[in-house]
Design an enzyme around this catalytic site. Sequence first.
Site, PDB file in Angstrom:
ATOM      1  N   GLU A 171       0.800  -1.223   0.168  1.00 36.60           N
ATOM      2  CA  GLU A 171       0.112   0.040   0.385  1.00 36.60           C
ATOM      3  C   GLU A 171       1.187   1.113  -0.507  1.00 36.60           C
ATOM      4  O   GLU A 171       1.660   1.519   0.892  1.00 36.60           O
ATOM      5  CB  GLU A 171      -0.743  -0.245   1.204  1.00 36.60           C
ATOM      6  CG  GLU A 171      -1.766   1.375   1.186  1.00 36.60           C
ATOM      7  CD  GLU A 171      -3.150   1.039   2.151  1.00 36.60           C
ATOM      8  OE1 GLU A 171      -3.790   1.539   2.024  1.00 36.60           O
ATOM      9  OE2 GLU A 171      -2.762   0.813   3.576  1.00 36.60           O
TER      10      GLU A 171
ATOM     11  N   HIS B 190      -8.259  -2.616  14.388  1.00 40.52           N
ATOM     12  CA  HIS B 190      -8.374  -1.667  13.682  1.00 40.52           C
ATOM     13  C   HIS B 190      -7.997  -2.542  12.280  1.00 40.52           C
ATOM     14  O   HIS B 190      -8.499  -3.035  11.087  1.00 40.52           O
ATOM     15  CB  HIS B 190      -7.434  -0.909  13.560  1.00 40.52           C
ATOM     16  CG  HIS B 190      -6.964  -0.200  12.206  1.00 40.52           C
ATOM     17  ND1 HIS B 190      -7.799   1.339  12.297  1.00 40.52           N
ATOM     18  CD2 HIS B 190      -6.806  -0.026  11.645  1.00 40.52           C
ATOM     19  CE1 HIS B 190      -7.353   2.156  11.246  1.00 40.52           C
ATOM     20  NE2 HIS B 190      -7.025   0.795  10.608  1.00 40.52           N
ATOM     21  N   GLU B 191      -6.552  -3.509  11.976  1.00 42.40           N
ATOM     22  CA  GLU B 191      -6.092  -4.247  10.875  1.00 42.40           C
ATOM     23  C   GLU B 191      -7.627  -5.214  11.175  1.00 42.40           C
ATOM     24  O   GLU B 191      -7.455  -5.646   9.457  1.00 42.40           O
ATOM     25  CB  GLU B 191      -5.289  -4.876  10.923  1.00 42.40           C
ATOM     26  CG  GLU B 191      -3.647  -4.179  11.237  1.00 42.40           C
ATOM     27  CD  GLU B 191      -3.681  -2.951  10.256  1.00 42.40           C
ATOM     28  OE1 GLU B 191      -3.917  -2.689   8.931  1.00 42.40           O
ATOM     29  OE2 GLU B 191      -3.893  -1.757  10.899  1.00 42.40           O
TER      30      GLU B 191
END
Length: 844
Positions: free
Chosen positions: A121, A289-290
């Site tokens: 990313e 979160h991930e």
Amino acid sequence: MTETKHFYQTFQPTHYNVFIDINRATKQISGTSTITGDAKEATISVHEKYMTISSVKADGADVPFTLDDKAEGIHIDLGHTGETTVEIAYTAPLTDSMMGIYPSYYEVDGVKKQIIGTQFETTAARQAFPCVDEPEAKATFDLAIKYDEQPGETILSNMPEIKTENGVHYFDTTKKMSSYLIAFAFGDLQKKLTTTKSGVQVGVFATKAHQPKELDFALDIAKRSIEFYEDFYQTPYPLPHSWQLALPDFSAGAMENWGLVTYREAYLLLDEDNTALDMKQRVATVIAHELAHQWFGDLVTMKWWDDLWLNESFANMMEYVAIDAIEPDWHIWETFQSSDVPMALQRDATDGVQSVHVQVEDPAEIDAIFDSAIVYAKGARMLVMARALVGDDALRQGLKAYFEAHQYNNAKGADLWAALGDASGKDVGTIMNSWLEQPGYPVVSASVVDGQLTLTQKQFFVGEGQDQGRLWQIPLNSNYDAAPAIFKDTTVTLGDYATLRQAAGEPFRVNVGNNSHFIVKYDQTLLNDILDHVDDLDPISQLQLLQDLRLLADGRQISYADVVPLLPRFANSHSTLVAVALYRIAGNLRKFVTPDSAEEKTLRAFYDQLSAAQVTRLGWTAQAGESMDDTLTRPYILSAALYAQNAQAMADAHQLFEANQANLAGLSADVRVFVLRNEVKNYGSADLFNQLLDAYRQSADASYKADIAAAITSTTDSALIAKLIEAFEDADTVKPQDLRAWYRGVLSNDAGEQAAWDWLRNDWDWLEKTVGGDMEFTTYITVTTGVFHTPERFAEFKAFFEPKINTPGLTREIKMDTKVIDSRVALIEAEKDAVNAAVAKVAK
């Protein structure tokens, strides 16, 4: 170059066969990317970066191609449209940029080792294999990886390994997914595994530099997070496994690769026996979160990077929803209020800030939109507002429909609002778009005008701002029924104040719960009423009051001199939230004094006054049965006492150091950084400095290393500061991923500020070469901005950065931060005499 035409418009892949051969010794990659897809034009475009292309075939025959370095691609002349299979053979370097495929370095028992990992990313998959490297270009992938394998090494990828032949590791076909979520890694790894209730295998992997017990906490949080999300989303986890991998070198905090999430070691591994509670909470929320992304971002992906918020804002909210569910005693939403909320409010008040939804095309600019205060924190606040509007039942129902409609495909923000609107029967999109598409936020002024309680909204700025008459649809959340649920006009009159006040029986307030993204300016009548009943307010409301006053003072709508006398009444609160807000204001007061001046001596006395009773109450060591608030408040209190140069606090810290000198890592992690910093600053020597620097190099405990870095960067010895600066470019001491924290430490040290600033200016080219491809690069500018507050430094900042203002990816940050320093300098110059007089008056 502005990439106005997406490559996906020319070629739409459906399946990849990717073979990659990686040689660590020669730092070379070679491979073949075979892509089947639909050619929409006779000349198609495929991304590549830093590659040497040896051949391109289409349906088995060589075809002409041209390289386009500016567009980071290959243009391939097929001569026809329709279904085709393109085979591209290539070689590429293995770099140390922490992007693409790269090595991570570590030591075990003094022996240097490395593992290989990936970070794709936003646009770095094209450095690993030719592909249409855009989120919309979803396809299935068959990966085959060969490498210079050593006995006992492990290889991981998004999907399970299905066979090994002739040294080539073959992995099962992925689900339909975006290229930036592909990941693999290999090396000498240890692991711990478990299985969720629904049968998903969960694993945590790390190098053998770590103790096995350091994997336990993450394994437990990951397992329970996946189980929670399967229930909350009412959608099964779509892959057979969920691997969590700690990489010794990692530029970001973590990355949500589907099925193989990668993390900076500090955000995955910890020793539960000696890690501060706030660090445990931080690691837990990063993991949650991930894993939230495995559905929201991976299963359903934004169509283009302008909707990055759709991934990140949602995961940022869900990390708190998940951890609140699985660790309710932590009251984790309080952390959201004390970290994400003030970060969003501060950043979003500067004119020129990006909106949550922001147009972006150039690959260099895509990384620059990862503004954590806006895309993560403000966006999460927007979604907290949306959640409050629709309720959890409608949220879950809407999300289930959203996943069913868009799974394995892409979506836009409008698709989410539509799903939540259908589930709740409310026009969510119209309300939320006023927050999504506009930068900034309003200040709601509440006043008694001619006896009438009146509200107005106007955009709030810290520093100069161009008022464009923006209006927001504001969920007011007032405690008075006369206030509208949604305030969307410039002004509204609620009625006769005396009548309303008598009927309500309590002071008038809006944004109760502090869930909506605005601040409130009460007139003196209303503010005095609130302050008279301040002890009746819950901790979030007290934090909100202090936070709004701080921002209003930053924005020159009130004076810091008027806020100073209010602080002592909050000083003995047992709430961490109140301590956070109080000491953030107190921290800002430090910018109004010159180091070692009479004014600073008075400010230190004020700090002592604020903290003394709490230091006595809490002490340096945790007490049996103490509250979580006490544990989390202690660091703020001790930090204040040490700034105050409280003799007893300094002596107590020194005593703790001497008692634990044989095992400094064994000091309680809750207070260790303060003990070490006190020792370096007040009892330090070159021997101690060298002892700590050696311990930093040798330790694999990220928490301990961070404490050492914070301590030694606070030295006042100019020779030792010079030694620190030398270490900045020694990767065996300071890894590039950790350099920013070291730079911040020296820069924020009055004795080191000049040396750190000189280094940044003199070695900018080295810094750009070392971490310039990293989305964290612009934060070196942000860190510098956070420290500078004098006219001289402002002039130097402009002289250095203004010539760089047209550098792709840096433009917005330089413009924004110039305004931030300008407004801070103007504030200090205008108010320092009044503020210091107010401090002197209260500190008597």
